[in-house]
Scaffold this motif. Sequence first.
Motif, PDB file in Angstrom:
ATOM      1  N   TRP A 140      -9.520  -1.240   2.789  1.00 19.69           N
ATOM      2  CA  TRP A 140      -8.408  -1.444   1.854  1.00 19.69           C
ATOM      3  C   TRP A 140      -8.912  -1.581   0.419  1.00 19.69           C
ATOM      4  O   TRP A 140      -8.237  -1.156  -0.528  1.00 19.69           O
ATOM      5  CB  TRP A 140      -7.589  -2.671   2.251  1.00 19.69           C
ATOM      6  N   PHE A 166       0.824  -1.203   0.000  1.00 18.72           N
ATOM      7  CA  PHE A 166       0.000   0.000   0.000  1.00 18.72           C
ATOM      8  C   PHE A 166       0.866   1.264   0.000  1.00 18.72           C
ATOM      9  O   PHE A 166       0.444   2.300  -0.495  1.00 18.72           O
ATOM     10  CB  PHE A 166      -0.953  -0.015   1.185  1.00 18.72           C
ATOM     11  N   LEU A 186      -6.164   4.129   6.571  1.00 16.95           N
ATOM     12  CA  LEU A 186      -5.818   2.841   5.972  1.00 16.95           C
ATOM     13  C   LEU A 186      -4.711   2.148   6.747  1.00 16.95           C
ATOM     14  O   LEU A 186      -4.811   0.959   7.069  1.00 16.95           O
ATOM     15  CB  LEU A 186      -5.393   3.026   4.517  1.00 16.95           C
TER      16      LEU A 186
END
Length: 283
Positions: A253, A151, A228
């Motif tokens: 997510w 991420f 997140l």
Amino acid sequence: MKQALSNPVLIKEIKLRFRSMKSFTGIIFYLLAMCVFVFGFIMLTTSFTGTGYFRPEESFFMFTMLTYIQLGLILFITPGLTAGAISTEREKQTLNILLTTAQTSFQIITGKLTSSIAFLLLLLVAGLPIYSLVFLFGGVSPGQLGIIFLFFFLTMLAVGGIGIMYSTIIRKTIVAMIATYGTMIFLAGVTGFIYLVITGMNTMATGSLATSPAPIAHFFASINPVVLILTLIMPTQSDDFITQTTNIDFPIWAGYTIFYIFITVCSILIAVKKLRVNMKKMR
């Protein structure tokens, strides 16, 4: 096939960036700062507790702090590396020469973007040995670290794409940087504030957690990188809290991935389309 995959702009940018002493000096100072933080945190924690050992809970807290430091690094450095990629060439009056070469607009944009992302990836990879110290004390799994780095990479692509887009459509570098940093402040700060305001208003109106779906609040929580990372570090508690406050059971997510992939693709396409249009206007 080899000619189709080659990108002279990327090769040139990587050579210039990675041969510069400024880049490696920055990496050295970054690693020194991380070492001071990690070892200082361990020493202070063991001294205050008086136990002489580092517990898994403390290791998990240190991992959380390191993760948010890395996120701040991405959000702070990426705009500086990408927001001036095209506008600097324009200010130096070298963009006209670059556009007269056989390189397509897509190769120029992706070459500039990839070279900046490569430097940031080098920073993250260089810090992995320091990150791996948390595995000595427990509290964190390697899979969790891998997901967080994925991420991080997606965030870098999205932020870099936004910076390249502003650098293409805005002629002045300083204005492009201000616009990019403003967008980052909105994504990292304002979206979280809007989420808290909406959920707070719903709580005040009903006197309890959300009883009806709040899709706007869930959307702003989904696109916030700070939220997140929190859900990746503490998945069960964070997901349950967001589900209770928004009454929407959709993974954060997943929404983050969809939104930032969309932003990355759109930013690159806009930059590619506007690169030569601006040059026609200047003529």
